[in-house]
Design a protein around this motif. Structure first.
Motif, PDB file in Angstrom:
ATOM      1  N   THR A  43       0.843  -1.184   0.000  1.00  0.00           N
ATOM      2  CA  THR A  43       0.000   0.000   0.000  1.00  0.00           C
ATOM      3  C   THR A  43       0.880   1.236   0.000  1.00  0.00           C
ATOM      4  O   THR A  43       1.817   1.331   0.791  1.00  0.00           O
ATOM      5  CB  THR A  43      -0.926   0.005   1.229  1.00  0.00           C
ATOM      6  N   LEU A  44       0.591   2.162  -0.892  1.00  0.00           N
ATOM      7  CA  LEU A  44       1.373   3.388  -1.011  1.00  0.00           C
ATOM      8  C   LEU A  44       0.499   4.591  -0.659  1.00  0.00           C
ATOM      9  O   LEU A  44      -0.237   5.089  -1.506  1.00  0.00           O
ATOM     10  CB  LEU A  44       1.905   3.548  -2.444  1.00  0.00           C
ATOM     11  N   PRO A  45       0.582   5.073   0.577  1.00  0.00           N
ATOM     12  CA  PRO A  45      -0.179   6.282   0.911  1.00  0.00           C
ATOM     13  C   PRO A  45       0.265   7.448   0.027  1.00  0.00           C
ATOM     14  O   PRO A  45       1.455   7.638  -0.228  1.00  0.00           O
ATOM     15  CB  PRO A  45       0.178   6.534   2.375  1.00  0.00           C
ATOM     16  N   LEU A  46      -0.700   8.187  -0.454  1.00  0.00           N
ATOM     17  CA  LEU A  46      -0.448   9.314  -1.352  1.00  0.00           C
ATOM     18  C   LEU A  46      -1.100  10.578  -0.828  1.00  0.00           C
ATOM     19  O   LEU A  46      -2.095  10.521  -0.116  1.00  0.00           O
ATOM     20  CB  LEU A  46      -1.055   9.045  -2.739  1.00  0.00           C
ATOM     21  N   GLU A  47      -0.544  11.696  -1.233  1.00  0.00           N
ATOM     22  CA  GLU A  47      -1.194  13.000  -1.090  1.00  0.00           C
ATOM     23  C   GLU A  47      -1.178  13.619  -2.475  1.00  0.00           C
ATOM     24  O   GLU A  47      -0.171  13.539  -3.191  1.00  0.00           O
ATOM     25  CB  GLU A  47      -0.454  13.909  -0.109  1.00  0.00           C
ATOM     26  N   VAL A  48      -2.281  14.222  -2.863  1.00  0.00           N
ATOM     27  CA  VAL A  48      -2.380  14.880  -4.166  1.00  0.00           C
ATOM     28  C   VAL A  48      -2.750  16.340  -3.948  1.00  0.00           C
ATOM     29  O   VAL A  48      -3.743  16.639  -3.287  1.00  0.00           O
ATOM     30  CB  VAL A  48      -3.438  14.199  -5.064  1.00  0.00           C
ATOM     31  N   TRP A  49      -1.929  17.236  -4.498  1.00  0.00           N
ATOM     32  CA  TRP A  49      -2.212  18.670  -4.483  1.00  0.00           C
ATOM     33  C   TRP A  49      -2.593  19.080  -5.899  1.00  0.00           C
ATOM     34  O   TRP A  49      -2.036  18.561  -6.868  1.00  0.00           O
ATOM     35  CB  TRP A  49      -0.980  19.447  -4.032  1.00  0.00           C
ATOM     36  N   TYR A  50      -3.518  20.016  -6.021  1.00  0.00           N
ATOM     37  CA  TYR A  50      -4.055  20.366  -7.334  1.00  0.00           C
ATOM     38  C   TYR A  50      -4.570  21.800  -7.317  1.00  0.00           C
ATOM     39  O   TYR A  50      -4.903  22.344  -6.259  1.00  0.00           O
ATOM     40  CB  TYR A  50      -5.197  19.405  -7.698  1.00  0.00           C
ATOM     41  N   PRO A  51      -4.653  22.431  -8.509  1.00  0.00           N
ATOM     42  CA  PRO A  51      -5.291  23.747  -8.575  1.00  0.00           C
ATOM     43  C   PRO A  51      -6.744  23.614  -8.136  1.00  0.00           C
ATOM     44  O   PRO A  51      -7.443  22.689  -8.546  1.00  0.00           O
ATOM     45  CB  PRO A  51      -5.193  24.115 -10.057  1.00  0.00           C
ATOM     46  N   ALA A  52      -7.170  24.527  -7.288  1.00  0.00           N
ATOM     47  CA  ALA A  52      -8.503  24.395  -6.678  1.00  0.00           C
ATOM     48  C   ALA A  52      -9.314  25.668  -6.858  1.00  0.00           C
ATOM     49  O   ALA A  52      -8.788  26.755  -7.085  1.00  0.00           O
ATOM     50  CB  ALA A  52      -8.358  24.085  -5.194  1.00  0.00           C
ATOM     51  N   LEU A  53     -10.606  25.492  -6.719  1.00  0.00           N
ATOM     52  CA  LEU A  53     -11.549  26.595  -6.709  1.00  0.00           C
ATOM     53  C   LEU A  53     -12.141  26.638  -5.302  1.00  0.00           C
ATOM     54  O   LEU A  53     -12.906  25.750  -4.922  1.00  0.00           O
ATOM     55  CB  LEU A  53     -12.647  26.364  -7.753  1.00  0.00           C
ATOM     56  N   LEU A  54     -11.749  27.630  -4.536  1.00  0.00           N
ATOM     57  CA  LEU A  54     -12.250  27.726  -3.164  1.00  0.00           C
ATOM     58  C   LEU A  54     -13.668  28.259  -3.158  1.00  0.00           C
ATOM     59  O   LEU A  54     -14.043  29.104  -3.976  1.00  0.00           O
ATOM     60  CB  LEU A  54     -11.339  28.623  -2.326  1.00  0.00           C
ATOM     61  N   ALA A  55     -14.458  27.767  -2.237  1.00  0.00           N
ATOM     62  CA  ALA A  55     -15.838  28.228  -2.068  1.00  0.00           C
ATOM     63  C   ALA A  55     -15.822  29.654  -1.509  1.00  0.00           C
ATOM     64  O   ALA A  55     -14.832  30.087  -0.901  1.00  0.00           O
ATOM     65  CB  ALA A  55     -16.580  27.294  -1.117  1.00  0.00           C
ATOM     66  N   ALA A  56     -16.905  30.356  -1.713  1.00  0.00           N
ATOM     67  CA  ALA A  56     -17.019  31.720  -1.186  1.00  0.00           C
ATOM     68  C   ALA A  56     -16.734  31.719   0.313  1.00  0.00           C
ATOM     69  O   ALA A  56     -17.275  30.909   1.052  1.00  0.00           O
ATOM     70  CB  ALA A  56     -18.418  32.273  -1.464  1.00  0.00           C
ATOM     71  N   GLY A  57     -15.848  32.576   0.737  1.00  0.00           N
ATOM     72  CA  GLY A  57     -15.494  32.677   2.143  1.00  0.00           C
ATOM     73  C   GLY A  57     -14.464  31.667   2.620  1.00  0.00           C
ATOM     74  O   GLY A  57     -13.984  31.767   3.742  1.00  0.00           O
ATOM     75  N   GLN A  58     -14.128  30.690   1.784  1.00  0.00           N
ATOM     76  CA  GLN A  58     -13.137  29.688   2.177  1.00  0.00           C
ATOM     77  C   GLN A  58     -11.742  30.312   2.083  1.00  0.00           C
ATOM     78  O   GLN A  58     -11.403  30.947   1.096  1.00  0.00           O
ATOM     79  CB  GLN A  58     -13.236  28.472   1.255  1.00  0.00           C
ATOM     80  N   LYS A  59     -10.953  30.142   3.121  1.00  0.00           N
ATOM     81  CA  LYS A  59      -9.618  30.734   3.180  1.00  0.00           C
ATOM     82  C   LYS A  59      -8.553  29.658   2.990  1.00  0.00           C
ATOM     83  O   LYS A  59      -8.726  28.521   3.416  1.00  0.00           O
ATOM     84  CB  LYS A  59      -9.419  31.429   4.519  1.00  0.00           C
ATOM     85  N   PRO A  60      -7.423  30.028   2.343  1.00  0.00           N
ATOM     86  CA  PRO A  60      -6.325  29.074   2.192  1.00  0.00           C
ATOM     87  C   PRO A  60      -5.769  28.656   3.549  1.00  0.00           C
ATOM     88  O   PRO A  60      -5.797  29.436   4.498  1.00  0.00           O
ATOM     89  CB  PRO A  60      -5.267  29.854   1.417  1.00  0.00           C
ATOM     90  N   GLY A  61      -5.289  27.446   3.608  1.00  0.00           N
ATOM     91  CA  GLY A  61      -4.612  26.983   4.819  1.00  0.00           C
ATOM     92  C   GLY A  61      -5.050  25.608   5.248  1.00  0.00           C
ATOM     93  O   GLY A  61      -6.211  25.240   5.096  1.00  0.00           O
ATOM     94  N   GLY A  62      -4.093  24.860   5.744  1.00  0.00           N
ATOM     95  CA  GLY A  62      -4.341  23.521   6.257  1.00  0.00           C
ATOM     96  C   GLY A  62      -3.099  23.010   6.951  1.00  0.00           C
ATOM     97  O   GLY A  62      -2.006  23.532   6.748  1.00  0.00           O
ATOM     98  N   ASP A  63      -3.260  22.001   7.768  1.00  0.00           N
ATOM     99  CA  ASP A  63      -2.147  21.439   8.514  1.00  0.00           C
ATOM    100  C   ASP A  63      -1.911  19.992   8.117  1.00  0.00           C
ATOM    101  O   ASP A  63      -2.850  19.252   7.831  1.00  0.00           O
ATOM    102  CB  ASP A  63      -2.429  21.486  10.022  1.00  0.00           C
TER     103      ASP A  63
END
Length: 175
Positions: A43-63
């Protein structure tokens, strides 16, 4: 005061964790000379990052919670990507970049680079190479044998997820 290239670009970035298993891998460390090749689920755990469209009021950021060189210690990395943000479809498809960590390491080591590439219009996938992470490090022979196979498996898995009609969050978004 960062130089131009490291700065984020035009897009917000999102990130998700799809779990693709590879069930056909020889178990190089468990195979004995003169015996049949042992096999196991890799099993190979993955993370995928991609260009996104944030919802109204949604702010960038995550941990991100990442195991460190001392597996008893977990670090919290603060990023700009938004967990499970809606993928940007209007300008897709986007090119793919695969990030393959060092020995040992983990899929979060270059999350800052993955986020930055996503903000510039790339889909970026980072792998936890089994037997080669801080919390499951095995002899180097496993890494030598499996690294290229892991990368190829992930490339094929991303192609499958990116095909139009796949039903995946990457459906039609990968070039």
């Amino acid at each position: 005061s960062a130089p131009e290239l490291p700065r984020s670009a035009n897009y917000a970035s999102g990130w998700r964790t799809p779990p693709p298993p590879d069930r056909t891998r020889p178990a190089i460390l468990a195979t004995k000379e003169g015996r049949p090749t042992a096999r196991y689920d890799r099993t190979l755990p993955l993370e995928v990052w991609y260009p996104a469209l944030l919802a109204a009021g949604q702010k960038p950021g995550g941990d991100y919670r990442a195991i460190t060189r001392d597996p008893a210690i977990t670090a919290t990395l603060h990023g700009q990507a938004v967990r499970d943000a809606a993928p940007l479809a209007s300008e897709a498809p986007f090119p793919l970049v695969i990030i393959s960590h060092g020995y040992p390491g983990n899929r979060y080591l270059m999350s800052h680079l993955a986020e930055n590439l996503a903000s510039k219009g790339f889909v970026t996938v980072s792998i936890d190479h089994k037997d080669s992470t801080y919390d499951d490090q095995k002899p180097f022979a496993s890494t030598l044998y499996n690294r290229g196979l892991d990368d190829l498996f992930v490339l094929n898995e991303m192609e499958r997820l990116g095909k139009a009609g796949s039903g995946s969050f990457l459906d039609g978004r990968l070039d």
